[in-house]
Design an enzyme around this catalytic site. Structure first.
Site, PDB file in Angstrom:
ATOM      1  N   ASP A  58      27.342  31.296  15.020  1.00  0.00           N
ATOM      2  CA  ASP A  58      26.454  32.116  14.097  1.00  0.00           C
ATOM      3  C   ASP A  58      25.620  31.305  13.091  1.00  0.00           C
ATOM      4  OD1 ASP A  58      28.609  31.197  12.368  1.00  0.00           O
ATOM      5  OD2 ASP A  58      28.896  33.361  11.878  1.00  0.00           O
ATOM      6  N   ASP A  97      30.304  32.745  19.265  1.00  0.00           N
ATOM      7  CA  ASP A  97      30.799  33.036  17.756  1.00  0.00           C
ATOM      8  C   ASP A  97      30.721  34.599  17.409  1.00  0.00           C
ATOM      9  OD1 ASP A  97      31.898  32.073  15.574  1.00  0.00           O
ATOM     10  OD2 ASP A  97      30.088  30.904  15.087  1.00  0.00           O
ATOM     11  N   LYS A 127      34.818  32.635  19.375  1.00  0.00           N
ATOM     12  CA  LYS A 127      35.508  32.128  18.281  1.00  0.00           C
ATOM     13  C   LYS A 127      35.380  32.947  16.976  1.00  0.00           C
ATOM     14  CE  LYS A 127      32.898  28.845  15.464  1.00  0.00           C
ATOM     15  NZ  LYS A 127      33.052  29.326  14.182  1.00  0.00           N
ATOM     16  N   GLU A 129      36.667  33.553  12.481  1.00  0.00           N
ATOM     17  CA  GLU A 129      36.996  32.454  11.462  1.00  0.00           C
ATOM     18  C   GLU A 129      38.173  33.169  10.412  1.00  0.00           C
ATOM     19  OE1 GLU A 129      33.309  32.050   8.632  1.00  0.00           O
ATOM     20  OE2 GLU A 129      32.186  31.145  10.456  1.00  0.00           O
ATOM     21  N   GLU A 196      36.521  22.846   9.317  1.00  0.00           N
ATOM     22  CA  GLU A 196      35.235  22.609   8.808  1.00  0.00           C
ATOM     23  C   GLU A 196      35.599  22.053   7.541  1.00  0.00           C
ATOM     24  OE1 GLU A 196      32.060  25.528   9.434  1.00  0.00           O
ATOM     25  OE2 GLU A 196      30.806  24.283   7.935  1.00  0.00           O
TER      26      GLU A 196
HETATM   27  O1  KIV Z   1      28.333  28.544  13.708  1.00  0.00           O
HETATM   28  C1  KIV Z   1      28.484  27.482  13.752  1.00  0.00           C
HETATM   29  O2  KIV Z   1      27.714  26.712  14.140  1.00  0.00           O
HETATM   30  C2  KIV Z   1      30.009  26.974  13.621  1.00  0.00           C
HETATM   31  C3  KIV Z   1      30.069  25.673  13.789  1.00  0.00           C
HETATM   32  C4  KIV Z   1      29.690  24.869  12.499  1.00  0.00           C
HETATM   33  C5  KIV Z   1      31.601  25.172  13.889  1.00  0.00           C
HETATM   34  O3  KIV Z   1      30.856  27.914  13.285  1.00  0.00           O
END
Ligand code: KIV
Length: 295
Positions: A58, A97, A127, A129, A196
């Site tokens: 994202d 994401d 993914k 968070e 991160e």
């Molecule tokens: O959105 C993204 O690019 C990420 C990476 C930093 C892992 O979540």
């Protein structure tokens, strides 16, 4: 490329990267390489470079859509980026994401959004968070048959609540919270985790306690792999770069130089030259002259 960095050719033809391949890499101590990609050409570059995992992050909200943060990007926008990346890939595992607001409300919402990444964009996994309630959402998505990657430490979707875009887990108490988030996501069935912007000490102490691969971004060298944002590592993005970014190219400068040279050539009538133009046979030109005189 930065001074002192050596590029090596990627393997010629590789089998598609699977979840078990990533687990095997962790077991063998072979670093996992992940980059972001947001469209067909960036995915093709990742494919040609032989990376293991491509994340349609994202972060694309900022790097390709021009939003000020990752928060505003919609699920439909992410799906469009992910579908384009899919068309440029055959080998790396493709992770979509899940954007802010697409999974937090309920397990049903999370599963529905994850299914769209798989059905509409062709992603292999998603993914999300944070720990806490996100671990419940991850469990529900995994139970629906979709692999999930977790993301702890600095979680940009909730950066405001974390006090801004700053490293996390720098006190023992806060490091323990990050650790609990990671363990909660692993228990929920995540196949891998992103750490991160956390101290290297935290990574060194916690990664050996986790069974799944940990991919770091600003988490030091003790992870099972590393990820960088495509536009950061190639020097395409003009915005602020975090401390952990290492630049392997100055592509934005090359692009600006190229377009500037084109503009100068057009203005000075140096472009196009004969080799850039099409021609007609001389008799066809003569016939056309005659036809034009008649109208
Ligand atoms: O959105 C993204 O690019 C990420 C990476 C930093 C892992 O979540």
């Amino acid at each position: 490329m930065s001074a002192g960095t050596q590029a090596t050719a990627p393997p010629a033809k590789r089998p598609a990267v699977t979840l078990s391949k990533l687990a095997e890499k962790k077991a063998l101590g072979e670093p996992i390489v992940m980059v972001t990609a947001y469209d067909y050409p960036s995915a093709q570059v990742a494919e040609a470079a032989g990376v293991d995992v491509v994340l349609v992050g994202d972060s694309g909200a900022m790097t390709v859509l021009g939003y000020p943060s990752t928060v505003p990007v919609s699920l439909d926008e992410m799906l469009m980026l992910a579908a384009a990346a899919r068309r440029g890939l055959t080998t790396p595992l493709l992770v979509g994401d899940m954007p802010f607001g697409s999974y937090e409300v309920s397990d049903e919402q999370a599963v529905r959004s994850a299914q769209r990444f798989v059905k509409e964009a062709g992603c292999d996994a998603v993914k999300l968070e944070r720990g806490g309630s996100s671990a419940d959402r991850a469990r529900a998505i995994v139970a629906s048959g979709i692999p999930v990657m977790g993301h702890v430490g600095l979680t940009p979707q909730t950066a405001t609540a974390l006090g801004g875009y700053r490293s996390q887990g720098r006190t023992a108490d806060r490091a323990l919270e990050v650790t609990r988030d990671a363990i909660g996501l692993e228990d929920a069935g995540c196949f891998a985790l992103v750490f991160e912007a956390v101290p290297s000490d935290l990574t060194e102490l916690v990664v050996p306690r986790l069974e799944v691969p940990v991919i770091g971004i600003g988490a030091g060298p003790a992870t099972d792999g590393q990820v960088l944002v495509f536009h950061d590592l190639l020097g395409i993005y003009d915005g602020h770069a975090a401390r952990f970014v290492k630049r392997y190219g100055e592509v934005r400068k090359a692009m600006v130089d190229g377009v500037t040279a084109f503009a100068a050539d057009v203005r000075e009538r140096r472009y196009p030259e004969p080799e850039h133009s099409y021609t007609m046979a001389p008799d066809e030109v003569a016939r056309l002259r005659g036809l034009l005189e008649e109208i």
